[in-house]
Design a protein around this motif. Sequence first.
Motif, PDB file in Angstrom:
ATOM      1  N   CYS A   1     -57.925   5.648 -36.402  1.00 49.18           N
ATOM      2  CA  CYS A   1     -56.600   6.265 -36.447  1.00 49.18           C
ATOM      3  C   CYS A   1     -55.599   5.315 -37.115  1.00 49.18           C
TER       4      CYS A   1
ATOM      5  N   CYS B   1     -52.735   4.381 -34.184  1.00 46.26           N
ATOM      6  CA  CYS B   1     -52.997   3.536 -33.023  1.00 46.26           C
ATOM      7  C   CYS B   1     -54.308   2.780 -33.126  1.00 46.26           C
TER       8      CYS B   1
ATOM      9  N   GLY C   1     -57.193   3.947 -32.775  1.00 44.20           N
ATOM     10  CA  GLY C   1     -58.182   4.549 -31.875  1.00 44.20           C
ATOM     11  C   GLY C   1     -59.348   5.172 -32.622  1.00 44.20           C
TER      12      GLY C   1
ATOM     13  N   CYS D   1     -58.037  11.861 -32.803  1.00 42.02           N
ATOM     14  CA  CYS D   1     -57.978  10.515 -32.220  1.00 42.02           C
ATOM     15  C   CYS D   1     -58.123  10.603 -30.703  1.00 42.02           C
TER      16      CYS D   1
ATOM     17  N   CYS E   1     -54.428   8.973 -29.217  1.00 46.27           N
ATOM     18  CA  CYS E   1     -53.104   9.598 -29.384  1.00 46.27           C
ATOM     19  C   CYS E   1     -53.182  11.072 -29.773  1.00 46.27           C
TER      20      CYS E   1
HETATM   21 ZN    ZN Z   1     -54.460   7.468 -32.620  1.00 48.79          ZN
END
Ligand code: ZN
Length: 78
Positions: free
Chosen positions: A7, A10, A12, A40, A43
Amino acid sequence: MKPYGDCVYCGGEIEEKKQRIDYRFHGQLYILENVPTGVCCQCGEQYFTARIAKKMEAAVSKARGKLTTIPVPVISVG
Ligand SMILES: [Zn+2]
């Protein structure tokens, strides 16, 4: 190979899921179902591969004019 990478917001991990997607095309809103979407885990940001983006556009172009339409309430907040 991970088609979506990590991501950008973030960092992720992104998992592919079949999602219902709100899709705008020439100012008109469409709801597309069963769209393979990178989501993700942290988030919830959604990602599309270039291949899927093209596929969505092609599907909408093809379906225009022979669609079932349902009313969608639009509510302004704030
Ligand atoms: Zn994310």
